[in-house]
Structure formats: C-alpha cells, structure tokens
Design a protein around this motif. Structure first.
Motif, short mmCIF file in Angstrom:
data_model
loop_
_atom_site.label_atom_id
_atom_site.label_comp_id
_atom_site.label_asym_id
_atom_site.label_seq_id
_atom_site.Cartn_x
_atom_site.Cartn_y
_atom_site.Cartn_z
N ASN A 455 -2.53 0.62 -12.39
CA ASN A 455 -3.80 -0.01 -12.69
C ASN A 455 -4.27 -0.79 -11.47
OD1 ASN A 455 -4.60 0.31 -15.66
ND2 ASN A 455 -2.42 -0.20 -15.78
N SER A 456 -5.52 -0.56 -11.09
CA SER A 456 -6.05 -1.26 -9.92
C SER A 456 -6.09 -2.76 -10.18
CB SER A 456 -7.46 -0.75 -9.60
OG SER A 456 -8.04 -1.53 -8.57
N ASN A 457 -5.71 -3.53 -9.16
CA ASN A 457 -5.73 -4.99 -9.29
C ASN A 457 -6.95 -5.62 -8.63
OD1 ASN A 457 -5.12 -4.59 -6.64
ND2 ASN A 457 -3.03 -5.41 -6.74
N ARG A 458 -7.94 -4.80 -8.33
CA ARG A 458 -9.15 -5.29 -7.68
C ARG A 458 -10.30 -5.36 -8.69
NH1 ARG A 458 -8.49 -4.67 -2.04
NH2 ARG A 458 -6.66 -3.43 -1.49
N LYS A 459 -11.07 -6.43 -8.61
CA LYS A 459 -12.23 -6.53 -9.49
C LYS A 459 -13.25 -5.46 -9.13
CE LYS A 459 -11.80 -11.50 -10.29
NZ LYS A 459 -12.46 -12.84 -10.13
N SER A 460 -13.42 -5.27 -7.86
CA SER A 460 -14.34 -4.24 -7.39
C SER A 460 -13.49 -3.13 -6.79
CB SER A 460 -15.30 -4.81 -6.33
OG SER A 460 -16.08 -3.79 -5.78
N VAL A 461 -13.42 -2.00 -7.47
CA VAL A 461 -12.54 -0.93 -7.04
C VAL A 461 -13.06 -0.30 -5.75
CG1 VAL A 461 -11.50 1.27 -7.67
CG2 VAL A 461 -11.92 -0.47 -9.42
N SER A 462 -12.22 -0.25 -4.75
CA SER A 462 -12.64 0.34 -3.48
C SER A 462 -12.53 1.86 -3.55
CB SER A 462 -11.76 -0.18 -2.34
OG SER A 462 -10.44 0.32 -2.47
N HIS A 463 -13.25 2.50 -2.64
CA HIS A 463 -13.23 3.96 -2.62
C HIS A 463 -11.87 4.50 -2.17
CE1 HIS A 463 -13.96 2.90 1.60
NE2 HIS A 463 -13.43 4.07 1.89
N GLY A 464 -11.04 3.62 -1.60
CA GLY A 464 -9.74 4.08 -1.12
C GLY A 464 -8.61 3.94 -2.11
N PHE A 465 -8.91 3.63 -3.37
CA PHE A 465 -7.86 3.43 -4.37
C PHE A 465 -7.01 4.69 -4.53
CE2 PHE A 465 -6.83 3.56 -9.06
CZ PHE A 465 -5.76 2.69 -8.99
N LEU A 466 -7.66 5.81 -4.83
CA LEU A 466 -6.92 7.06 -5.01
C LEU A 466 -6.33 7.55 -3.69
CD1 LEU A 466 -9.25 9.02 -7.47
CD2 LEU A 466 -7.12 7.83 -7.99
N ALA A 467 -7.09 7.38 -2.60
CA ALA A 467 -6.59 7.84 -1.29
C ALA A 467 -5.30 7.12 -0.93
CB ALA A 467 -7.65 7.61 -0.23
N GLY A 468 -5.25 5.80 -1.20
CA GLY A 468 -4.04 5.05 -0.89
C GLY A 468 -2.85 5.52 -1.69
N ILE A 469 -3.08 5.83 -2.97
CA ILE A 469 -1.99 6.30 -3.83
C ILE A 469 -1.44 7.63 -3.33
CG2 ILE A 469 -1.45 7.17 -6.12
CD1 ILE A 469 -3.37 5.06 -7.23
N PHE A 470 -2.34 8.57 -3.04
CA PHE A 470 -1.88 9.90 -2.66
C PHE A 470 -1.29 9.94 -1.25
CE2 PHE A 470 -4.96 11.12 -6.05
CZ PHE A 470 -4.02 11.65 -6.91
N SER A 471 -1.77 9.09 -0.37
CA SER A 471 -1.16 9.03 0.96
C SER A 471 0.27 8.48 0.87
CB SER A 471 -2.00 8.17 1.90
OG SER A 471 -2.07 6.83 1.45
N VAL A 488 -10.14 3.09 -12.61
CA VAL A 488 -9.21 1.99 -12.31
C VAL A 488 -7.78 2.30 -12.73
CG1 VAL A 488 -11.01 0.24 -12.46
CG2 VAL A 488 -9.76 0.90 -14.53
N HIS A 489 -7.50 3.49 -13.20
CA HIS A 489 -6.17 3.80 -13.73
C HIS A 489 -5.75 5.20 -13.32
CE1 HIS A 489 -2.78 3.45 -16.56
NE2 HIS A 489 -2.99 4.73 -16.78
N VAL A 490 -4.48 5.33 -12.94
CA VAL A 490 -3.90 6.64 -12.62
C VAL A 490 -2.56 6.76 -13.33
CG1 VAL A 490 -2.99 8.14 -10.80
CG2 VAL A 490 -5.01 6.75 -10.35
N SER A 491 -2.38 7.88 -14.05
CA SER A 491 -1.08 8.21 -14.65
C SER A 491 -0.58 9.49 -14.01
CB SER A 491 -1.21 8.39 -16.16
OG SER A 491 -1.50 7.16 -16.80
N MET A 492 0.68 9.48 -13.59
CA MET A 492 1.26 10.64 -12.92
C MET A 492 2.62 10.96 -13.51
SD MET A 492 0.42 9.68 -8.95
CE MET A 492 1.33 8.15 -9.12
#
Length: 605
Positions: A455-471, A488-492
């Motif tokens: 779960n994202s911990n940012r109030k304003s979700v940045s465009h790099g949220f998914l990119a950071g996870i996958f990198s 704001v949420h990713v399940s894998m």
C-alpha cells in the motif's frame, strides 16, 4: 554393437574409420521412402526404470512403419539424490570446495616466527621444486606433520561421487543387458567416461574454477552415459541402434548475434535444428540414440536454456527431420483435466491447444516448456505426451490446429476416443456443435506461493510508484506469477523460492514504496480453457463454488490472453478447491446423446 559416434571427442572410443558390421538379425528403421520420422524423447526416470520396456515394447513397435530417432535425458538413480545430474553437480561443487593445501601429505603447523604467524594449511613449495629437496627438508626435524600414516595423499572428495555415478550405471547395465559382449563394451565406455570426469574435475580443482561452459560439459556427461546405456539395451533387444553425440554440432557463430538481453535468437535455433537433422540422417537405417546435450553455446547452455535442454533438443531434432510427430514419453498417460492423484474424477484430455498447454505449465502442471513447444508447433509438428507404462494408449496431443481431426498414433494402438472427443473432433459432428461455447479444459494448482501486498504511503501517489516496485523486483530477480493493482495498492503472487535473508532484503526495499504485508503458504488455482471470454457465467460459477465450499480468496486475476481465470487461496484448501472446481466446471454428464440430436447441457456454460 555400435555404441560409437562420429563425434570428434577424444575421450570416446568411437573413432573407427568405418562403421561396425551390423548383424543380419538386427531390427532397423523402415526403408520405405514414404516413411516419416518420429522423434521419441524419454525422461530420466523412464530410462532409469523402464529401459528394457522402451526397447522391446516402444521403439521396436514403431520402426517397421516409421523412422525413429530416440533422445534420452540423464538417467535417474535408485533414489532422487542418486540421479545422475544431481551427482554431477555435486561432484562439481566438491571439486571447488575449500580444503587444506598440502605438499606431499604434510601440513604446516600453526606457529609464530620472525615473519609472523603462519596460517594453518598454507601451501609450501613442493618436493619437486627446482631448488631440490635439500632446500626444503620436510620431515620430523622441520616441524612438519604428516597428514596420515599412509604415504599416499588423501583422494579428493569428488572421487567418491564419481564412483557413485560409475556404480549406478554399472548396476543398471548388468540388470538390463544380457549379451556379455555388449555389456563388456558398455562397461568400458562407462569406465572411460568416469575417468575423464575425474581428470576434468582434478584440473578444475588445480585452477580453482569451473566456468559456465565447463559446467555444461560436466552436466552433459549424464546424457552421454544415458544414451550409451540406451544404445546397448536397444541392441541387446535386437534393435540396430547407434549412439550419436552432438557435442560439436553447434554451427559457427561468427555471423550470429545474441539479443540485447544476451539470449540466443530464433535464427540460432533454426540453424541448429538443420545441423542436428543432417547429423542424424547420416545414421541411415540405424536407430539414432541422440544426446540431449548439444555442446557449448554462447552464454552457456544451462544459463540460456536450463536443465530442460533435452526437451528442447528433441523439438529441434523434430524440426530438423521434418518429423510427423514429437513424442514425449513420461510416466503418466498424458494431460488430465486435473491432477489425477488429487482429483479422482480427472479425465485424460485427448487434444489440447499449445496456448492451453503453456498456461497449464506456467501454473503448476508439468507438461512441456513453452519455448520447447514453440519450436515444434511453429513448424506444425504435433507433440504427443505418452506413458512408457501404457504404450498402447493414445496419450494427449498438443496440436498446432486443435480444431483439426487428429490422426491415430502411428505404429501404436490408441485408446478409444471419449464420446466428447468424438463429438468435438470428428468430421461427422455437426457444424453447429463446433460453434457452441466450449467448456474449460483443465484446472490446476501451483503451490508454495507467497502473496505480497504493498500500500502506498504517500498522500499524493507519484507516477513512479509501480516503476519503483517493479525495478526492485527486477534487481532481486523475482518472477511475479499473478498481479492485481490499483492506484495505491499492489498485490503480487510469487513463488516461495527465495532464501530467508534475500526475502528480508526484498521486503526492506519494498517498504520504501509503502506498507508491506506478507502471506505465506498460499496456492494459485487456475481454470484454463480456450475462448474463456465466450464462456458466459464461468467466472461466477467458479467463485460461487469456492464460496459455497468456504474457500477464502486472497486475490483474483484473469489473464490478458483470456486463456485462464486464476485466484490465490490458502494452501490448506488446495485439494478441496481442485475437486470443487472440477466437479462444478469440468465434470461431464454420465452419457452423451447420439450425434443426430446433440443436446447442450448446462455443463457447457
């Protein structure tokens, strides 16, 4: 007997200038010009347990009307730990294991002196030094201590492992080969190959390195031993077989380039299949027994392909020979609608599409690796899965065109087709039947799964949220089996194969992106079927069935290919869920009506 190959390998005794004389009573491949090739691939367990049956009941039954080529994996042992490939990898590890370096059976004691502390086990100059033994007078007066009372130095640890490989193959040979002449020649080959392995590992120990290509060569010895063993068994059973080594078959690579990620491109495999086909055709009427190991390739065979390279070789050989069929022989009758060990009502599938077979492989069923399948299917060569313990069964055909009628298994007596298969595949079935929505093909389970929720911990979700996870996943080499996302949420769902410390590091990195929770002991349940998008209500039935069975669903995913619907459940409910879904979505009615008045039951929807 001819265990010999035309390979230029210096460790083979096969370098005779002319092929050995073939006894007149040996059974050979069909010489009918219209006969087509069949490639038969046998796994390590089949070679280890059913070698005589393979020769007597399978190969002999096909060669009257076909030209047969045999491909063998490294044979299994009397236990899993004694499997040839496992022992070869163990021997390679033992050759690089750290051990005290000693001169002629002496070790240096721990002591202090004008040059400081001498480390235990440090190497001293050998007795054969140019300065002579007088310069290094080892002995009791020098403070040097013998390793043992024996004057002979201790043998390296890998010697015992190589002896296990030798003994396992000797035992198998003496049980399976009755002709004394053939047996003696096979034993000489086994002894020679094991002596080569000892020398190779000793050299690796001296330089303290085993390169990826050297590791390929070590592991490839398993296929060479298996094929020599199978060649001897075939000749003992009256089949004129010839051992074929492919160690030097890889074509020149000067004008071929690897892809950007270092993998070999399709042009390489096309040229390789042509070279393999040409080599095997040189056997004439003899039955070639071909090694799955095909020599050094750029970037290492194990790294490029993995331990399944024998399956890939069999597909490339089928392409090179323009074979009528590639047969992969296992210890099961074929592909089932579910794992028959867990679902008693599971049925054998007579024909399946490549896409469905690939999905089943990805999600837990051991079918055929998708890349291996692609090599044969792209050349319109069907792949048939058959059972060495039931050679008269029809098996399962992975067909390039699953709508087409499948020919009977050449040279064998197929099982009677099921009423459903006849209705779906026979040219006599009404065209209206073919246009109806289909039922799912199979249900499978993949166990040992971990679910990561972020779960994202940012109030304003940045465009790099998914990119950071996958990198992060890319840096740790993690393969994601299923994923479900929102803003704001990713399940894998990932396979539970990471070491504990590596998983802890991964979680710490992912926590930089948000709050992370982990669920262990999960399983992926997948319902697979072609044209799933046309099966109205099938997803509702699947999830309603699980709910009624009190099976909790952690996450849901429908593949973009529309081939499967998958969900993650608790591993404790895996077998129950398999049976529930099979009963609800895959169970057929007890009887089918005649083709004249085919009625569509609710099981299709």
């Amino acid at each position: 007997m001819s265990i010999s190959s035309s390979s230029s390998s210096s460790r083979s005794s096969s370098l005779s200038s002319s092929p050995p004389r073939t006894p007149p009573n040996l059974h050979q491949n069909s010489i009918d010009p219209s006969s087509r090739w069949l490639v038969q691939k046998f796994g390590g367990t089949s070679v280890g347990k059913f070698a005589v049956n393979i020769a007597k009941d399978i190969v002999s039954g096909y060669i009257d009307s076909n030209k047969v080529a045999v491909v063998c994996s490294a044979r299994s042992g009397s236990t899993k730990a004694l499997g040839t490939t496992n022992l070869l990898l163990k021997a390679a590890s033992e050759a690089l294991a750290r051990r005290p370096k000693t001169p002629s059976g002496y070790v240096t004691p721990v002591s202090s002196g004008i040059f400081g502390r001498t480390e235990e086990g440090s190497q001293s100059p050998p007795l054969s030094s140019p300065r002579g033994a007088e310069a290094y007078p080892w002995g009791p007066a020098s403070g040097m201590t013998p390793l043992a009372t024996s004057s002979e130095p201790a043998l390296p640890e890998f010697y015992a492992t190589v002896d296990l490989i030798r003994q396992e193959h000797f035992n198998a040979a003496r049980v399976s080969v009755k002709d004394i002449g053939i047996l003696r020649e096979l034993e000489v080959e086994i002894e020679r190959d094991c002596e080569w392995l000892r020398s190779f590992l000793s050299a690796s120990q001296v330089i303290d390195e085993i390169s990826p290509r050297s590791k390929d060569t070590i592991v490839g010895l398993g296929e060479r031993l298996a094929c020599k063993f199978m060649t001897a068994v075939l000749r003992d059973q009256g089949v004129d077989a010839e051992y074929v080594s492919l160690e030097n078959v890889v074509p020149p690579m000067e004008d071929l380039e690897a892809a950007e990620d270092g993998t070999l491109d399709q042009e390489f495999y096309d040229r390789l299949s042509d070279a393999i086909g040409e080599r095997v055709k040189q056997c004439g009427a003899r039955v070639p027994v071909v090694t799955g190991f095909f020599g050094p390739v750029p970037g290492s065979l194990l790294r490029q392909v993995g331990r399944g390279y024998t399956d890939l070789l069999s597909a490339l050989l089928a392409v090179g020979l323009d074979a009528a069929e590639l047969q992969i022989w296992k210890e099961v009758d074929g592909i089932f609608t579910a794992d028959p060990r867990k679902v008693p009502t599971a049925r054998l599938i007579s024909i399946i599409s490549p896409a469905e077979a690939a999905e089943l492989t990805y999600y837990g069923s051991e079918v055929v690796h998708p890349f291996t399948m692609e090599q044969a299917i792209r050349q319109k060569i069907p792949i048939r899965i058959k059972n060495v313990e039931n050679p008269r069964g029809g098996g399962t055909v992975i067909h390039p065109d699953p709508e087409a009628e499948v020919e009977d298994d050449v040279g064998s007596v197929p099982e009677p087709a099921s009423p459903l298969a006849l209705a779906m595949l026979s040219s006599r079935a009404s065209e209206a039947m073919k246009q109806l929505p289909r039922h799912p093909t199979a249900v499978t389970i993949k166990e040992h799964i971990i679910v990561l929720n972020i779960n994202s911990n940012r109030k304003s979700v940045s465009h790099g949220f998914l990119a950071g996870i996958f990198s992060t996943l890319d840096r740790f080499g993690v393969v994601v089996d299923l994923i479900s996302t929102s803003e704001v949420h990713v399940s894998m769902a990932i396979e539970d194969g990471l070491a504990k410390k590596l998983l802890e590091r991964l979680l710490r990195e992912l926590q930089k992106a948000g709050t992370v929770s982990v669920h262990h002991d999960m399983a992926i349940l997948s319902l697979v079927g072609k044209h799933m998008c046309n099966m109205i209500g099938i997803a509702g039935r699947m999830f309603t069935t699980l709910a009624q069975g009190k099976v909790n669903i952690e996450m849901i995913s429908q593949g973009a290919s529309e081939i499967n619907i998958s969900c993650v459940i608790d591993a404790r409910d895996a077998v129950k869920a398999l049976n529930l879904i099979h009963q609800s979505c895959l169970q057929l009615p007890d009887t089918l009506p005649t083709p004249k008045g085919i009625a569509v039951g609710p099981w299709l929807f």
